[in-house]
Design a protein around this motif. Sequence first.
Motif, PDB file in Angstrom:
ATOM      1  N   THR A 174      56.888 -51.553  38.377  1.00 16.19           N
ATOM      2  CA  THR A 174      55.599 -51.788  39.026  1.00 16.19           C
ATOM      3  C   THR A 174      54.520 -50.926  38.375  1.00 16.19           C
ATOM      4  N   MET A 175      54.852 -49.678  38.077  1.00 10.64           N
ATOM      5  CA  MET A 175      53.894 -48.783  37.412  1.00 10.64           C
ATOM      6  C   MET A 175      53.489 -49.331  36.051  1.00 10.64           C
ATOM      7  N   ALA A 176      54.468 -49.808  35.266  1.00  9.70           N
ATOM      8  CA  ALA A 176      54.162 -50.347  33.934  1.00  9.70           C
ATOM      9  C   ALA A 176      53.257 -51.569  34.022  1.00  9.70           C
ATOM     10  N   TYR A 177      53.581 -52.491  34.920  1.00 18.43           N
ATOM     11  CA  TYR A 177      52.755 -53.685  35.086  1.00 18.43           C
ATOM     12  C   TYR A 177      51.328 -53.303  35.493  1.00 18.43           C
ATOM     13  N   ALA A 178      51.226 -52.327  36.384  1.00 25.00           N
ATOM     14  CA  ALA A 178      49.908 -51.901  36.853  1.00 25.00           C
ATOM     15  C   ALA A 178      49.123 -51.212  35.739  1.00 25.00           C
ATOM     16  N   MET A 179      49.804 -50.425  34.905  1.00 27.45           N
ATOM     17  CA  MET A 179      49.131 -49.803  33.758  1.00 27.45           C
ATOM     18  C   MET A 179      48.562 -50.872  32.826  1.00 27.45           C
ATOM     19  N   GLU A 180      49.350 -51.910  32.584  1.00 28.85           N
ATOM     20  CA  GLU A 180      48.903 -52.980  31.696  1.00 28.85           C
ATOM     21  C   GLU A 180      47.664 -53.677  32.252  1.00 28.85           C
ATOM     22  N   GLU A 181      47.680 -53.962  33.550  1.00 29.93           N
ATOM     23  CA  GLU A 181      46.546 -54.668  34.153  1.00 29.93           C
ATOM     24  C   GLU A 181      45.322 -53.763  34.257  1.00 29.93           C
ATOM     25  N   ALA A 182      45.539 -52.482  34.506  1.00 22.37           N
ATOM     26  CA  ALA A 182      44.416 -51.543  34.544  1.00 22.37           C
ATOM     27  C   ALA A 182      43.752 -51.451  33.177  1.00 22.37           C
ATOM     28  N   THR A 183      44.571 -51.464  32.122  1.00 21.64           N
ATOM     29  CA  THR A 183      44.037 -51.409  30.761  1.00 21.64           C
ATOM     30  C   THR A 183      43.197 -52.642  30.463  1.00 21.64           C
TER      31      THR A 183
END
Length: 433
Positions: A174-183
């Motif tokens: 979930t953290m990785a997916y959220a990092m990608e979308e935040a970027t």
Amino acid sequence: PGAQGKPAAARSDTEGAEQLHIICNMPNALRYVLLLISIFFLHSTGYCLPLQKGHVFSGIDVLQQENFESIRGKRIGLITNHTGKDRNGKSTAEILYSAPGIELKAILTPEHGFSGSVSHGESVESSTDPATGLPVFSLYGRVNRPTPEMLRNLDALVFDIQDVGVRFYTYLATMAYAMEEATKAGIEFIVLDRPVPITGTIVEGPVKDSAIRSFVAHYEVPIRHGMTPGEIATFYNETEGLHARLTVVRMKGWQREMWFEQTGLPWIPTSPNIPGLESAILYPGIACLEYTNLSVGRGTPIPFMWVGAPWFQPEKVLKILADAGLKGVTFLTRDFTHVRDVYANQKSRGIELKITDRDQIRPFQIFVHIAGALRDAQPEEFELRWERSRFLIGTQEFLELYNRKASPREIIRKMESSTWKFIKKRKHYLLYE
């Protein structure tokens, strides 16, 4: 030996007093040099000072100590759940909601939901936080990533969830997916760091193949990676070339050798089937049996501390395991009638795993030996369902070795090759000693 070769026990009180007098009357500079020599000697001989217990401050504690400096003036979306609490048990959501100069706009939550009570694999529904009145968006079910609507009018996403330190535990996916979308959205990503409950020193299991990828197989790391959320975020950001605007609010006082209870932080069950530290310790290995036709103890009082099935013959398996030389664990025969999950309402025979030395136990090795024992002792009954098991084990090489009846020791030796390479690689991304 004491002075002039006499045993220390034979020295008189007078001799000891004289030596103490000499040290106390040394010039300060000389005493400082003597201290440095002593520290060097202790280090060179492998002596380690005992860990200081109870002095760890997680990222949210440090953020408060720093008066919220890194997020002051920002509109925030918070990714958290029931484990996001400070040392005093106050939720991160409430802390940020009432913090001056911060505008908490939304809460986003992973598998098991904001309360941590949703069962394994069940979709999490979006809701409202009764304490703050804020919307709680689900990141497990219809969507696993923050949507543009969730990120609208935000300056930063903040992540604060207690992980267990295992590759296929979904919180860090979930953290990785959220990092990608935040970027993609051009907003900051801030990790409030937390400990690895099962220590940050022990690494085991194969590194995941790049060709095997899913929500439970996202990072190319070993099964038990020994990295904090902040370290994994740093690793992922750099190795994937993500270029996220990443900030890690580091813990204070955490040492890699620490088991969770040594931190002084309150233990909160991370999910319904990780009620305590023993389940978390065994999880990296026993969970690899999840997609076979065995039960891994869900629906019993000891999840991931027991394996069995109605067809399971513990005597055969235990006879093989007795010769395996596995450290830190003993096995007992124990039967259960499950209240839910696989084999619900059926009596299953099985074996319970008792941890005898948590520093020595290696759960991935236990998994390999149990799978090997069942392959050899009950080949007609045991099913290793690779289509889904591959996402947990993570490498095609395991299946090839397993199918050609390689011994558990050979399989473990082959798997360790990628593990050692990763240990060298991860040094560049570690934030703590």
